[in-house]
Enzyme design. Structure first.
Site, PDB file in Angstrom:
ATOM      1  N   MET A   1       0.879  -1.302   0.087  1.00  0.00           N
ATOM      2  CA  MET A   1      -0.007   0.010   0.015  1.00  0.00           C
ATOM      3  C   MET A   1       0.810   1.269  -0.001  1.00  0.00           C
ATOM      4  SD  MET A   1      -3.592  -0.665   1.618  1.00  0.00           S
ATOM      5  CE  MET A   1      -3.291   0.427   2.807  1.00  0.00           C
TER       6      MET A   1
ATOM      7  N   GLU B   1      30.015 -16.073 -48.098  1.00  0.00           N
ATOM      8  CA  GLU B   1      30.210 -14.682 -48.048  1.00  0.00           C
ATOM      9  C   GLU B   1      30.692 -14.231 -49.349  1.00  0.00           C
ATOM     10  OE1 GLU B   1      28.980 -12.864 -45.794  1.00  0.00           O
ATOM     11  OE2 GLU B   1      28.254 -14.340 -44.499  1.00  0.00           O
TER      12      GLU B   1
ATOM     13  N   HIS C   1      28.475 -13.232 -51.621  1.00  0.00           N
ATOM     14  CA  HIS C   1      27.764 -11.809 -51.401  1.00  0.00           C
ATOM     15  C   HIS C   1      28.928 -10.512 -52.144  1.00  0.00           C
ATOM     16  CE1 HIS C   1      24.386 -12.620 -48.967  1.00  0.00           C
ATOM     17  NE2 HIS C   1      25.172 -13.094 -47.808  1.00  0.00           N
TER      18      HIS C   1
ATOM     19  N   ASP D   1      19.074 -13.455 -45.216  1.00  0.00           N
ATOM     20  CA  ASP D   1      19.224 -12.545 -46.642  1.00  0.00           C
ATOM     21  C   ASP D   1      17.978 -12.641 -47.222  1.00  0.00           C
ATOM     22  OD1 ASP D   1      22.103 -12.360 -45.725  1.00  0.00           O
ATOM     23  OD2 ASP D   1      22.359 -14.365 -46.917  1.00  0.00           O
TER      24      ASP D   1
HETATM   25 ZN    ZN Z   1      24.355 -13.880 -45.987  1.00  0.00          ZN
END
Ligand code: ZN
Ligand code: ADP
Ligand code: MG
Length: 634
Positions: free
Chosen positions: A137, A429, A432, A504
């Site tokens: 309270m 990679e 990419h 991706d």
């Molecule tokens: Zn990737």
């Protein structure tokens, strides 16, 4: 520590002591003097009809036995009811067996004292409940006399850490807008004399880390007035009513110390659309928000209090907060531009030794999209790296390492990957990177790595060289190509594909969808927006995106998105097929060195990488070791 906190701890201490005492009594009550083994022993006497006389105290379970051989035994029965049940047929059977000497038995009614004693744990627990309730309270501010618990989290930062506008680099427009507020807090009379209505509330809006909190502190510092700050997340408490009482308190204190500033950080935590969110409205939040609105309406220009609030998400704020007379001044705090970033870097490198090769303007150029907090973090990481390398000053090397760390999270070198995983990541990679290299409008590849970082197994990072305020259709198409380049490489080289590309693919799909539904890049669907974008379920507001188009259009959108993805994927496959030698070369390099930086990458792609770079590293390090042992033996 404040006396308020002491009181809180005192209450918890009482509860703890009571709990221990209750436990002790309970253990005693349940008869620590007779174990289970003893009890089964007792029962076995009954099983074998050896008990010729017994008396049981129904209160405390004291059982007195007299066996046939006149041994006397006293036990404490753990559960009287159970025991009585267990031996319910005993008397009958015993008397049948021993008709001449019937069983003597006696049940003693629970005596008054033991009955009271047995209730002690109950009383203690009740007492505990009462104490807990009183504490609750008080925390809930049930009465103003006790509401000090509600005050605990308000920080008056007037005399702690002050900032000035000098500490806020860049952000000139934002500062300019806030200067008026500062002036008002300094000379309230000037404004009241002329009858000007000063804004009650200022809302700072912008992404996290752009310096909203810092700006609010700077306003207080410049005006030299008390600064009462509380974070929206503080309001979201366990007990209903706490938030509202804290708001009341906050305004009370601020008015007492006027002119002053109330700063509510992360106001979106309380100021969300009422009645939104999953699982029904959050009562607590609503009460808090209502209290906030009441307080803001309640004070007048004469109170000389200004409420500054900060949020990352203006769009989810309750519209009532944005009405005139509340947060009527809204200031957008955006990402810093090149000049802003350089200025911020200057502020944060001021007291750090920087090597002469460090040029802040170069760093500023390569950190597009960084917020002030990111830049501060970057400088700090760089200084940590320099210290670890026992350097006297921070050089460009640490800066670029720290940049990547800030963008991608720390490297996880300890995570061991198998040969197969490495090969997969390397080709993924490399896919990419090669796609990025051959896409005209893509940013330059800064680094490719197969060392896991953050959530990713590896990464290819390209940083933009200029601030972009818009993205073209071509660029977005290329984004899709480079995103799918990883999967394409897996498909071409490894004759199997992996789940590593899922992120991706998600991003490529969302890019394609945005191209169609948001930016009107699809010829078939035309320059139109389809559907509303408020589909962030976890933030409350709308559940699911609202659709304002027909099934037919939905199918068209899906077809267009699919088309964009398929075209992108085909383009990625095409690029990689054309430049498959470079793909192999890059993957090979990555498998040996784990990462490649921008300059080496350019060299490799241009075919200028020396042969020696592709010799297995293992042999190299072995020969190094051999050399070093040789030198030692000499
Ligand atoms: Zn990737
Ligand atoms: P927000 O409240 O918008 O999330 P903060 O004000 O907490 O961001 O900023 C976090 C840190 O980032 C600050 O303490 C400061 O060190 C740094 N920072 C952010 N913006 C700036 C800026 N414009 N100038 C200098 N430092 C900044
Ligand atoms: Mg903040």
């Amino acid at each position: 520590m404040t006396p308020k906190k002491n009181r809180g701890i005192g209450a918890y201490l009482i509860v703890a002591v009571l709990l221990v005492v209750a436990l002790i009594f309970m253990l005693k009550g349940f008869g620590s003097s007779s174990t289970d083994a003893e009890y089964s022993e007792v029962l076995s006497y009954f099983d074998e009809y050896e008990v010729k006389e017994y008396s049981l105290d129904l209160g405390d379970g004291e059982l007195k036995l007299v066996l046939n051989d006149n041994t006397r035994i006293v036990y404490e029965v753990p559960d009287v009811g159970l025991f009585v049940n267990n031996i319910s047929d005993y008397r009958e059977n015993y008397n049948k067996k021993n008709p001449d000497a019937p069983l003597k038995m006696d049940y003693i009614k629970a005596s008054d004292s033991s009955w009271l004693l047995s209730l002690i744990p109950t009383f203690l627990i009740l007492g505990m409940c009462v104490v807990m309730m009183v504490v609750m309270m008080r925390q809930a501010g049930g009465g103003n006399k006790f509401s000090s618990f509600g005050k605990a989290n308000i920080r008056n930062q007037a005399n702690t850490r002050t900032a000035t506008f000098k500490d806020v680099a860049g952000a000139d427009e934002e500062k300019h807008e806030l200067e008026e507020i500062v002036d008002f807090l300094k000379n309230p009379k000037k404004y009241s004399d002329i009858g000007a209505r000063i804004p009650k509330g200022v809302l700072l809006m912008g992404p996290p880390g752009t310096g909203k909190t810092l700006l609010a502190r700077a306003v207080a510092g410049e005006a030299g007035c008390p600064f009462f700050s509380i974070s929206g997340s503080d309001f979201v408490e366990m007990f209903v009513g706490v938030g509202a009482s804290r708001v009341r308190d906050l305004f009370e204190q601020a008015k007492k110390n006027s002119p002053s500033i109330i700063f509510i950080d992360e106001i979106d935590a309380v100021g969300r659309h009422r009645g939104a969110g999953l699982g029904g409205g959050h009562d607590e939040r609503e009460q808090t928000l209502n209290q906030l609105l009441v307080e803001m309406d309640g004070f007048t220009g004469k109170d000389n209090v200004i409420v500054i609030a900060a949020t990352n998400r203006r769009d989810i704020l309750d519209p009532a907060l944005l009405r005139p007379g509340r947060f009527d001044r809204q200031i957008v705090v955006g990402y810093p531009d090149v000049a802003g970033r350089e200025a911020i870097l200057k502020v944060h490198t001021k007291n750090k030794p920087m090597a002469p090769d460090v040029e802040l303007s170069t760093i500023a150029k390569s950190t597009v999209g960084f917020t002030g907090a990111d830049l501060e973090n970057l400088v700090n990481e760089a200084s940590l790296l320099a210290a670890r390398k026992n350097k006297k000053a921070i050089t460009m090397e640490e800066i670029s390492e720290a940049t990547i760390k800030v963008v991608a999270g720390p490297e996880k070198r300890s995570h061991h990957k198998t040969e197969k995983e490495n090969r997969l990541t390397a080709y993924h990679e490399a896919g990419h990177a090669v796609c990025t290299y051959y896409c005209e409008h893509q940013d330059k590849v800064q680094q490719v790595s197969i060392i896991p970082r953050g959530m990713a197994g590896g990464y290819t990072m390209s940083l933009p060289e200029t601030d972009k305020s818009f993205v073209t259709k071509k660029e977005m198409e290329e984004d899709i190509i480079t995103l799918l380049g990883g999967r394409a490489a897996e498909y071409l080289i490894l004759d199997d594909i992996s789940t590593g590309a899922s992120n991706d693919i998600e991003r490529a799909t969302s890019t394609a969808r945005k191209m169609v539904t948001r930016y009107g890049f699809s010829e078939k669907l035309g320059p139109m927006v389809y559907g509303s974008d408020h589909n962030e379920v976890f933030l409350g507001k709308d559940i699911g995106s609202s659709r304002d188009y027909s099934e037919q259009v939905a199918a068209d959108i899906d077809n267009e998105v699919k088309g964009l993805i398929e075209t992108g994927y085909a383009a990625a496959i095409d690029i990689l097929n054309t430049h498959i030698d470079q793909l192999h070369l890059l993957a090979k390099y990555l498998l040996i060195h784990e990462k490649i930086d921008r300059d080496d990458f350019e060299k490799l792609m241009a075919g200028e990488m020396p042969e020696s770079a592709f010799e297995p590293k293992k042999a190299e390090s072995e020969s190094e070791e051999a050399e070093s042992t040789e030198t030692k033996s000499e």
